[in-house]
Design a protein around this motif. Structure first.
Motif, short mmCIF file in Angstrom:
data_model
loop_
_atom_site.label_atom_id
_atom_site.label_comp_id
_atom_site.label_asym_id
_atom_site.label_seq_id
_atom_site.Cartn_x
_atom_site.Cartn_y
_atom_site.Cartn_z
N PHE A 98 0.84 -1.21 0.00
CA PHE A 98 0.00 0.00 0.00
C PHE A 98 0.87 1.26 0.00
N GLU A 99 1.91 1.27 0.82
CA GLU A 99 2.79 2.44 0.89
C GLU A 99 3.56 2.62 -0.41
N LYS A 100 3.85 1.50 -1.10
CA LYS A 100 4.53 1.62 -2.40
C LYS A 100 3.62 2.31 -3.41
N LEU A 101 2.35 1.93 -3.42
CA LEU A 101 1.40 2.59 -4.32
C LEU A 101 1.25 4.07 -3.95
N SER A 102 1.25 4.33 -2.65
CA SER A 102 1.09 5.70 -2.18
C SER A 102 2.26 6.57 -2.61
N ILE A 103 3.47 6.02 -2.50
CA ILE A 103 4.64 6.82 -2.86
C ILE A 103 4.68 7.06 -4.37
N ASP A 104 4.17 6.12 -5.16
CA ASP A 104 4.12 6.32 -6.62
C ASP A 104 3.15 7.45 -6.96
N ARG A 105 2.00 7.46 -6.28
CA ARG A 105 1.02 8.54 -6.53
C ARG A 105 1.59 9.88 -6.09
N ASN A 106 2.25 9.90 -4.93
CA ASN A 106 2.81 11.15 -4.43
C ASN A 106 3.95 11.67 -5.32
N ARG A 112 4.06 17.54 -10.25
CA ARG A 112 3.11 18.60 -10.65
C ARG A 112 3.04 19.73 -9.62
N ASN A 113 3.90 19.66 -8.63
CA ASN A 113 3.94 20.68 -7.57
C ASN A 113 2.64 20.74 -6.76
N VAL A 114 1.98 19.61 -6.65
CA VAL A 114 0.74 19.56 -5.86
C VAL A 114 1.06 19.36 -4.38
N ILE A 115 2.09 18.55 -4.09
CA ILE A 115 2.49 18.34 -2.69
C ILE A 115 3.89 18.91 -2.48
N SER A 116 4.21 19.17 -1.25
CA SER A 116 5.49 19.80 -0.91
C SER A 116 6.59 18.73 -0.79
N PRO A 117 7.85 19.14 -0.82
CA PRO A 117 8.96 18.21 -0.61
C PRO A 117 8.86 17.48 0.73
N ARG A 118 8.37 18.20 1.73
CA ARG A 118 8.23 17.57 3.06
C ARG A 118 7.27 16.40 3.00
N GLN A 119 6.14 16.60 2.31
CA GLN A 119 5.16 15.52 2.19
C GLN A 119 5.75 14.33 1.41
N MET A 120 6.54 14.66 0.42
CA MET A 120 7.17 13.59 -0.36
C MET A 120 8.16 12.81 0.50
N ASP A 121 8.91 13.53 1.32
CA ASP A 121 9.87 12.87 2.22
C ASP A 121 9.14 11.99 3.24
N GLU A 122 8.02 12.48 3.75
CA GLU A 122 7.23 11.69 4.70
C GLU A 122 6.71 10.41 4.05
N SER A 123 6.30 10.51 2.78
CA SER A 123 5.80 9.33 2.07
C SER A 123 6.91 8.29 1.90
N LYS A 124 8.13 8.76 1.56
CA LYS A 124 9.25 7.84 1.43
C LYS A 124 9.61 7.19 2.76
N TYR A 127 7.09 4.48 3.64
CA TYR A 127 7.32 3.27 2.85
C TYR A 127 8.52 2.49 3.40
N ARG A 128 9.59 3.21 3.77
CA ARG A 128 10.76 2.55 4.33
C ARG A 128 10.43 1.83 5.64
N ILE A 129 9.61 2.48 6.46
CA ILE A 129 9.19 1.86 7.73
C ILE A 129 8.38 0.60 7.45
N ALA A 130 7.52 0.67 6.43
CA ALA A 130 6.71 -0.50 6.06
C ALA A 130 7.58 -1.67 5.62
N GLU A 131 8.66 -1.38 4.88
CA GLU A 131 9.58 -2.43 4.46
C GLU A 131 10.27 -3.07 5.68
N LEU A 132 10.64 -2.22 6.63
CA LEU A 132 11.29 -2.73 7.83
C LEU A 132 10.31 -3.59 8.66
N ARG A 133 9.02 -3.23 8.62
CA ARG A 133 8.02 -4.04 9.32
C ARG A 133 7.96 -5.45 8.73
N VAL A 134 8.13 -5.55 7.41
CA VAL A 134 8.14 -6.87 6.77
C VAL A 134 9.33 -7.68 7.27
#
Length: 267
Positions: A98-106, A112-124, A127-134
């Motif tokens: 799910f987080e992988k799909l989310s980061i692709d959308r973000n 398109r400059n719809v979200i800020s760099p901070r939001q993009m960093d939070e999305s990444k 996703y990294r935390i989700a990988e570590l959970r696996v």
């Protein structure tokens, strides 16, 4: 005055010292089990089951008795369930996907400059935390499997197995009795092969060697000739009797009733 010994006498003495045991020369012996094992448990407790009786043949590794182990069985069942469960891994993998799909959308929105760099960093980061959970869930599964094997090992401490193949010659404890440290449940005798123990006159020192083939004659009712091989020649002389001990290995595939019989060895 110098005493000269004739050469013929010296030669005769050498021959006597190195000559093998004379053919037809017999010596008394005693046939014993190759090995006699008194079996106890690796733990203490109440005997729940004794599955053999005197005279039974047993194979190496066979269970002959077990202690009461309700707690250990429950621990094994619990650990097995945890080890077999993949739910946590599946949940972590679903979250990661799910987080992988989310980061692709973000990423598209960021371009398109719809979200800020901070939001993009939070999305990444999410996703990294989700990988570590696996990875964490997979580690938990491995630990659960180790715990399962540990529970099996603890349960196995309540089981008494024979380390040799042989015949049960004695039962020392019954079901319901408490088995304390140092107690043994049964005695197992290995009768294939058997060993013939003998004490030879000191003058045979050097005439009998390991690997020598001998004839073994058990007493009646067996009363048949068997072949044996000298397995051990003691290196320490029995001073009081002036004898040397030997051990003869006798194969006994037919499992004849030999152990405990007197016998004679012929070289």
């Amino acid at each position: 005055m110098v005493c000269r010994v004739p050469f013929a006498v010296l030669l005769l003495l050498v021959v006597l010292l190195v000559a093998p045991a004379a053919a037809g020369e017999r010596h008394e012996c005693l046939i014993e089990p190759w090995e006699l094992v008194r079996l106890g448990a690796r733990n203490t407790g109440v005997l729940e089951d004794v599955s053999v009786d005197r005279g039974d043949e047993v194979a190496k590794g066979e269970t002959i008795a077990s202690l009461s182990s309700e707690v250990e069985r429950a621990a094994v069942a619990l650990a097995q369930k945890k080890a077999e469960s993949t739910t946590l891994i599946e949940l972590a993998q679903a979250r990661s996907e799910f987080e992988k799909l989310s980061i692709d959308r973000n990423a598209t929105l960021f371009d398109r400059n719809v979200i800020s760099p901070r939001q993009m960093d939070e999305s990444k980061a999410t996703y990294r935390i989700a990988e570590l959970r696996v990875a964490e869930a997979q580690l938990e599964r491995e630990l659960a499997e180790l715990e399962y094997h540990r529970a099996l090992a603890l349960h196995d401490l309540k089981t008494v197995r024979t380390p040799i193949s042989g015949v049960v010659v004695e039962i020392n404890r019954s079901e319901g009795e408490y088995l304390a440290e140092g107690d043994h449940v049964a005695s197992i005798a290995q009768i294939d092969p058997v060993r013939a123990e003998a004490f030879l006159p000191l003058e045979m020192l050097g005439r009998v060697k390991e690997g020598d083939v001998v004839r073994v004659f058990p007493q009646e009712p067996v009363g048949r000739e068997l072949k044996g091989v000298v397995d051990v020649v003691d290196r320490v002389v029995e001073a009081r009797s002036g004898t040397i001990g030997i051990r003869v290995r006798v194969e006994n595939p037919e499992k004849l009733t030999l152990a405990g019989l007197r016998c004679e060895l012929e070289f």
